[in-house]
Design an enzyme around this catalytic site. Structure first.
Site, PDB file in Angstrom:
ATOM      1  N   TYR A   1       5.142   2.887 -20.744  1.00 47.23           N
ATOM      2  CA  TYR A   1       4.791   4.316 -20.840  1.00 47.23           C
ATOM      3  C   TYR A   1       5.811   5.221 -20.145  1.00 47.23           C
ATOM      4  O   TYR A   1       5.529   6.396 -19.911  1.00 47.23           O
ATOM      5  CB  TYR A   1       3.458   4.607 -20.141  1.00 47.23           C
TER       6      TYR A   1
ATOM      7  N   CYS B   1      15.670 -10.013 -19.528  1.00 46.71           N
ATOM      8  CA  CYS B   1      16.758  -9.683 -20.443  1.00 46.71           C
ATOM      9  C   CYS B   1      16.344  -8.609 -21.449  1.00 46.71           C
ATOM     10  O   CYS B   1      16.180  -8.888 -22.638  1.00 46.71           O
ATOM     11  CB  CYS B   1      17.225 -10.947 -21.162  1.00 46.71           C
ATOM     12  N   GLU B   2      16.128  -7.406 -20.953  1.00 49.15           N
ATOM     13  CA  GLU B   2      15.770  -6.243 -21.762  1.00 49.15           C
ATOM     14  C   GLU B   2      16.269  -5.019 -21.010  1.00 49.15           C
ATOM     15  O   GLU B   2      16.037  -4.925 -19.800  1.00 49.15           O
ATOM     16  CB  GLU B   2      14.227  -6.074 -21.876  1.00 49.15           C
TER      17      GLU B   2
ATOM     18  N   ARG C   1       4.052  -0.959 -16.744  1.00 49.33           N
ATOM     19  CA  ARG C   1       3.850   0.467 -17.002  1.00 49.33           C
ATOM     20  C   ARG C   1       5.143   1.273 -17.165  1.00 49.33           C
ATOM     21  O   ARG C   1       5.209   2.106 -18.070  1.00 49.33           O
ATOM     22  CB  ARG C   1       2.954   1.091 -15.926  1.00 49.33           C
TER      23      ARG C   1
END
Ligand SMILES: *Cc1c(COP(=O)(O)O)cnc(C)c1O
Length: 420
Positions: free
Chosen positions: A321, A347-348, A317
Site C-alpha cells: 500500500y 529480490c524485488e 504494508r
C-alpha cells in the site's frame, strides 16, 4: 512515539521495562514485539467509553491473530470478529467465546458456515442474497436457525487508501444500499434464518469521524424502514476502521470516537439500540514493533541504502500500500544522520520498508519499525523461502516468545518430489 509502552531510556529503546536490544539478542531478528500494556490500554479505551451502554467490542482477529494477543483481549472480556473458520479456531484456542463472536467476510464456504453454526457464533454478517440462501440451507441441514445481520454498503467515502476503502458502491463488499430493504424481506422469509442486526464496515485507517456519522445515519434510516416492515433489528454494527498515527495523522482518540458515535445514536432517537464495534488496527497497530538488524550499508550516487534483515515478506504494508512506518534506532547514535532507503534482502525492487529516512546508523545496528502490530505478522509470507519471524509479548519486566521463529525445514515439510 505516541505510546509510552515504547520509549527511550538513556538513548536505548525500551518496550515497557525491557530494553529492545536485549530482546533482539535473546530472540534474534527480524522480531515482532508486542506490549501487553499497550494492547490493554487500547481495549480499555473502547470498553470504558461503552460502559453503561448496550455496546460491545468485537476485536477484528485478522489485524493480529497471535493467540497470546487474542488471549489478552479475551481475558478483558472482548468479543471477536472473524473472517474464516481458521480465525474461529484461533479465537477458541485463545479462550474467546463463539457466543461472543461475529462472522464477517464476503465468501464464507458452506463448510465454514457449518463449523461456525455448530460452535454457536453470535451472528453471521452476510454480504449477498446467494450467501443468505447458502446459510439458510446449512442451518436447515443442522436443524438450526442462523442469526444474521446484513452487511450494507452505505456508499460513503471513508477518505482512505483505495485498497482499504470498502464502503463505496464500486467495492465488492456488502449489499447495495438501495437493495437492502428488499433483501431484509427475503432474509426474513427464510425459515432457518433469524434476522438480528445490520452492519457495515466502510474502510480502514479512517482518521475522521464524519464518514462514520454518515454511515450511521444511512443505517438508521434503513433500520427504521425495516422495522416499519415488521422486522426487528436488535443491533447495529458500525464495523472497524478507526485509524492510528503512523506518521502525522491525527485520528480521533478512541474514547472520543466511541462517545461521539454513541451520542449520535441518541440524537437519532436510537439510544437504546445495541451497538457493536469491530476494531482491529486501532487496538493492535501501535502495540507492536518489528525489530530488524542492518546487514549492510550501501551508499550510492542517488540513494543510500540500508539493507536490513526484515523484508516485504515480514512486513508487506509498504510494498502493498506504499504504507509509511516510522523507523527509529534501537540505540541512538550521536553521529550525523544521512538519508537512507531502508530495504530488505528480497529480490524485488518493491522490497522496501521506508524511503528517504534520516538515520544515523552503522552496519550491525538494530532498527525498530514502529506501528507494526496490525497487518504485520499476519500478512507475512515465506517468499524467497524466508522463515517467518518470531513474535514476543512483553509484560512489564518480562518477555515471552508467543510464537517461535519458523525453521526452514518446516517450510517444505509438506512438499515431496516425484518418485521417478
Ligand atoms: C478488517 C475488518 C475490520 C477491522 O478493520 P480495522 O481497520 O483493522 O479496524 C472490521 N470488520 C470487518 C468486517 C473487517 O473486514
Amino acid at each position: 512515539m505516541n505510546d509510552s509502552a515504547f520509549h527511550y531510556v538513556d538513548g536505548a529503546l525500551h518496550v515497557e521495562g525491557v530494553p529492545a536490544a536485549s530482546l533482539a539478542e535473546q530472540f534474534g531478528t527480524p522480531l515482532y514485539v508486542y506490549s501487553r500494556d499497550a494492547l490493554t490500554r487500547a481495549y480499555r479505551a473502547y470498553a470504558d467509553a461503552c460502559a453503561g451502554r448496550k455496546a460491545t467490542v468485537h476485536v477484528a482477529v485478522k489485524a493480529n491473530s497471535n493467540l497470546a494477543v487474542l488471549n489478552v483481549f479475551a481475558r478483558l472480556g472482548a468479543g471477536f470478529d472473524i473472517v474464516s473458520s481458521g480465525e474461529l479456531a484461533r479465537v477458541l484456542a485463545a479462550g474467546g467465546k463463539a457466543s461472543n463472536t461475529v462472522f464477517s467476510g464476503v465468501g464464507k464456504s458452506a463448510a465454514e458456515m457449518r463449523e461456525a453454526l455448530e460452535a454457536g457464533v453470535k451472528c453471521f454478517n452476510v454480504e449477498s442474497i446467494p450467501e443468505l440462501h447458502a446459510l439458510n440451507e446449512v442451518a436447515k441441514s443442522l436443524g438450526k436457525k442462523a442469526p444474521v445481520s446484513l452487511r450494507v454498503n452505505p456508499d460513503v467515502d471513508a477518505k482512505t487508501h483505495p485498497y482499504i476503502s470498502t464502503g463505496l458502491k464500486s467495492n465488492k463488499f456488502g449489499v447495495a444500499f438501495g437493495d437492502a430493504r428488499a433483501t431484509y424481506r427475503e432474509a426474513h422469509d427464510m425459515a432457518n434464518l433469524d434476522v438480528v442486526g445490520i452492519d457495515c464496515h466502510i474502510g480502514s485507517q479512517i482518521t475522521e469521524v464524519s464518514p462514520y456519522l454518515d454511515a450511521v445515519d444511512k443505517l438508521l434510516d434503513l433500520v427504521e424502514q425495516i422495522e416499519s416492515d415488521g422486522m426487528s433489528i436488535r443491533h447495529v454494527d458500525v464495523g472497524g476502521g478507526l485509524g492510528i498515527t503512523y506518521d502525522d495523522e491525527t485520528p480521533p482518540d478512541i474514547g472520543d470516537f466511541v462517545r461521539t458515535l454513541l451520542a449520535h445514536f441518541e440524537e437519532r432517537g436510537h439510544g437504546q439500540r445495541e451497538v457493536y464495534f469491530e476494531p482491529g488496527r486501532s487496538l493492535v497497530g501501535n502495540a507492536g514493533v518489528l525489530l530488524t538488524r542492518v546487514e549492510y550499508l550501501k551508499p550510492g550516487e542517488e540513494k543510500n541504502f540500508a539493507i536490513v534483515d526484515a523484508a516485504m515478506n515480514d512486513l508487506a504494508r509498504p510494498a502493498m500500500y506504499e504504507a509509511f512506518h516510522r523507523i527509529v534506532p534501537v540505540i541512538e547514535r550521536k553521529a550525523s544522520a544521512r538519508l537512507y532507503d531502508v530495504v530488505g534482502p528480497v529480490c524485488e525492487s518493491g522490497d522496501w520498508l521506508g524511503r528517504d529516512r534520516e538515520l544515523a546508523v552503522e552496519q550491525g545496528d538494530l532498527l525498530a519499525i514502529l506501528s507494526a502490530g496490525a497487518y504485520g505478522f499476519v500478512m507475512s509470507s515465506n517468499y524467497n523461502t524466508r522463515a517467518r519471524a518470531a513474535e514476543i509479548m512483553v509484560d512489564g519486566e518480562r518477555a515471552r516468545a508467543v510464537r517461535e521463529r519458523e525453521e526452514v525445514k518446516q517450510l517444505f515439510a509438506g512438499e515431496s518430489i516425484l518418485p521417478d
